[in-house]
Motif scaffolding. Structure first.
Motif, PDB file in Angstrom:
ATOM      1  N   PRO A  66       0.641  -1.325  -0.043  1.00  0.00           N
ATOM      2  CA  PRO A  66      -0.014  -0.025   0.086  1.00  0.00           C
ATOM      3  C   PRO A  66       0.948   1.315  -0.088  1.00  0.00           C
ATOM      4  O   PRO A  66       0.447   2.335  -0.707  1.00  0.00           O
ATOM      5  CB  PRO A  66      -0.742  -0.183   1.277  1.00  0.00           C
ATOM      6  CG  PRO A  66      -0.311  -1.212   2.055  1.00  0.00           C
ATOM      7  CD  PRO A  66       0.604  -2.149   1.373  1.00  0.00           C
ATOM      8  N   MET A  67       2.024   1.443   0.676  1.00  0.00           N
ATOM      9  CA  MET A  67       3.054   2.542   0.574  1.00  0.00           C
ATOM     10  C   MET A  67       3.349   2.656  -0.979  1.00  0.00           C
ATOM     11  O   MET A  67       3.575   3.794  -1.403  1.00  0.00           O
ATOM     12  CB  MET A  67       4.054   2.094   1.403  1.00  0.00           C
ATOM     13  CG  MET A  67       3.912   2.418   2.843  1.00  0.00           C
ATOM     14  SD  MET A  67       3.864   4.244   3.236  1.00  0.00           S
ATOM     15  CE  MET A  67       5.110   5.090   2.547  1.00  0.00           C
ATOM     16  N   ARG A  72       2.927   6.028  -5.496  1.00  0.00           N
ATOM     17  CA  ARG A  72       2.409   6.309  -6.972  1.00  0.00           C
ATOM     18  C   ARG A  72       1.411   7.386  -7.311  1.00  0.00           C
ATOM     19  O   ARG A  72       1.422   8.181  -8.231  1.00  0.00           O
ATOM     20  CB  ARG A  72       1.920   4.770  -7.781  1.00  0.00           C
ATOM     21  CG  ARG A  72       1.649   5.133  -8.975  1.00  0.00           C
ATOM     22  CD  ARG A  72       1.070   3.578  -9.732  1.00  0.00           C
ATOM     23  NE  ARG A  72       0.952   3.652 -11.113  1.00  0.00           N
ATOM     24  CZ  ARG A  72       0.472   2.689 -11.788  1.00  0.00           C
ATOM     25  NH1 ARG A  72      -0.083   1.536 -11.291  1.00  0.00           N
ATOM     26  NH2 ARG A  72       0.297   2.784 -13.143  1.00  0.00           N
ATOM     27  N   SER A  73       0.410   7.295  -6.421  1.00  0.00           N
ATOM     28  CA  SER A  73      -0.562   8.401  -6.393  1.00  0.00           C
ATOM     29  C   SER A  73       0.092  10.000  -6.165  1.00  0.00           C
ATOM     30  O   SER A  73      -0.292  10.764  -6.943  1.00  0.00           O
ATOM     31  CB  SER A  73      -1.631   8.061  -5.551  1.00  0.00           C
ATOM     32  OG  SER A  73      -2.550   9.174  -5.488  1.00  0.00           O
ATOM     33  N   ARG A  74       0.941   9.834  -5.154  1.00  0.00           N
ATOM     34  CA  ARG A  74       1.656  11.159  -4.718  1.00  0.00           C
ATOM     35  C   ARG A  74       2.487  11.542  -5.938  1.00  0.00           C
ATOM     36  O   ARG A  74       2.517  12.745  -6.268  1.00  0.00           O
ATOM     37  CB  ARG A  74       2.249  10.822  -3.446  1.00  0.00           C
ATOM     38  CG  ARG A  74       3.487  11.915  -3.264  1.00  0.00           C
ATOM     39  CD  ARG A  74       2.561  12.930  -2.353  1.00  0.00           C
ATOM     40  NE  ARG A  74       3.276  13.853  -1.786  1.00  0.00           N
ATOM     41  CZ  ARG A  74       3.129  15.045  -1.233  1.00  0.00           C
ATOM     42  NH1 ARG A  74       1.621  15.143  -0.597  1.00  0.00           N
ATOM     43  NH2 ARG A  74       3.769  15.765  -0.485  1.00  0.00           N
ATOM     44  N   ALA A 129       2.543   9.756   1.933  1.00  0.00           N
ATOM     45  CA  ALA A 129       1.931   8.420   1.650  1.00  0.00           C
ATOM     46  C   ALA A 129       1.936   7.519   3.076  1.00  0.00           C
ATOM     47  O   ALA A 129       0.713   6.810   3.109  1.00  0.00           O
ATOM     48  CB  ALA A 129       3.016   7.611   0.799  1.00  0.00           C
ATOM     49  N   ALA A 130       2.562   7.656   3.995  1.00  0.00           N
ATOM     50  CA  ALA A 130       2.339   6.789   5.259  1.00  0.00           C
ATOM     51  C   ALA A 130       1.011   7.500   6.030  1.00  0.00           C
ATOM     52  O   ALA A 130       0.327   6.433   6.602  1.00  0.00           O
ATOM     53  CB  ALA A 130       3.635   7.116   5.996  1.00  0.00           C
ATOM     54  N   ASP A 131       0.891   8.761   5.766  1.00  0.00           N
ATOM     55  CA  ASP A 131      -0.451   9.394   6.229  1.00  0.00           C
ATOM     56  C   ASP A 131      -1.729   8.709   5.800  1.00  0.00           C
ATOM     57  O   ASP A 131      -2.670   8.480   6.397  1.00  0.00           O
ATOM     58  CB  ASP A 131      -0.413  10.690   6.524  1.00  0.00           C
ATOM     59  CG  ASP A 131       0.700  11.193   7.421  1.00  0.00           C
ATOM     60  OD1 ASP A 131       1.171  10.665   8.410  1.00  0.00           O
ATOM     61  OD2 ASP A 131       0.832  12.603   7.193  1.00  0.00           O
ATOM     62  N   ALA A 132      -1.652   8.555   4.433  1.00  0.00           N
ATOM     63  CA  ALA A 132      -2.518   8.020   3.721  1.00  0.00           C
ATOM     64  C   ALA A 132      -2.909   6.766   3.979  1.00  0.00           C
ATOM     65  O   ALA A 132      -3.978   6.259   3.992  1.00  0.00           O
ATOM     66  CB  ALA A 132      -2.375   8.281   2.129  1.00  0.00           C
TER      67      ALA A 132
END
Length: 218
Positions: A66-67, A72-74, A129-132
């Protein structure tokens, strides 16, 4: 660290496949090749014990995937680049090298699971990303996650096809025949790159790059 060109912010979205840009993400069965690997930046989680039974290993893998997709989204949103998610990888070592090649005593293995990160993604991107991931209730080992360099230099590698437990003879040939016959000695940690998703592939279809850092023998 390897540099990969990307568009400036605000330009059209482009796609980058780091497997085509970074050396070492292809190999052939029964061929032992020498490759110079550049310094790269990775997400890493450390642990110890049998990966088949140790929950910390399962949790580490379940955190990295998931990270990778959150990054990738970031990358798309912040940097204008859609970067393909890289394969899962792992470094393995033990106090007794025969734990890998003959006895395969996995309870004595140490490991670092990792995924390569695009060089333009910085600490702020990783934190976001970790927060997401945390907000979605995933990433059980986010507290253990590192964003760190891996600098292997010269390596020997080959492709293994089949179950992980059948790697022993291939590794023995690499360690005891191919490396010394070329006037080299092993240095660094045994490295595996899992082509495809090891959580889903049938054992006989698993494709794994087996890599060993080397240097000229004294």
């Amino acid at each position: 660290m390897i540099a990969v060109d990307r568009p400036a912010r605000g330009s059209d979205l482009t796609t980058v496949d780091l497997r085509r840009e970074v050396p070492g993400y292809s190999a052939r069965r029964d061929r032992f090749s020498l490759v110079e690997i550049p310094r790269v930046r990775c997400l890493m989680i450390d642990g110890r014990g049998d990966p088949n039974t140790e929950p910390a290993y399962t949790d580490a893998v379940a955190t990295l995937y998931p990270m990778a997709y959150a990054l990738r989204s970031r990358s798309r949103d912040r940097h204008g680049t859609d970067v393909r998610v890289m394969p899962l990888e792992a470094l393995w070592w033990a106090d007794d090298p025969s734990a890998f090649t003959t006895r395969r005593d996995k309870s004595r293995w140490h490991w670092t699971v990792l995924m390569l990160v695009a060089p333009w993604l910085d600490a702020d991107d990783v934190a976001a990303a970790a927060d997401a991931v945390a907000a979605r209730g995933r990433g059980l080992r986010l507290a253990d996650l590192r964003h760190d360099d891996l600098d292997e230099g010269l390596v020997m590698q080959t492709l293994h096809v089949g179950p992980y437990d059948a790697e022993g003879p291939v590794l023995a040939r690499m360690h005891d025949v191919e490396i010394p016959e070329r006037g080299l000695t092993m240095t660094g940690r045994h490295h595996e790159i899992y082509l495809g998703d090891p959580r889903r592939a049938a054992p006989e279809r698993l494709r794994t790059i087996l890599r060993q850092p080397v240097r000229p023998a004294p």
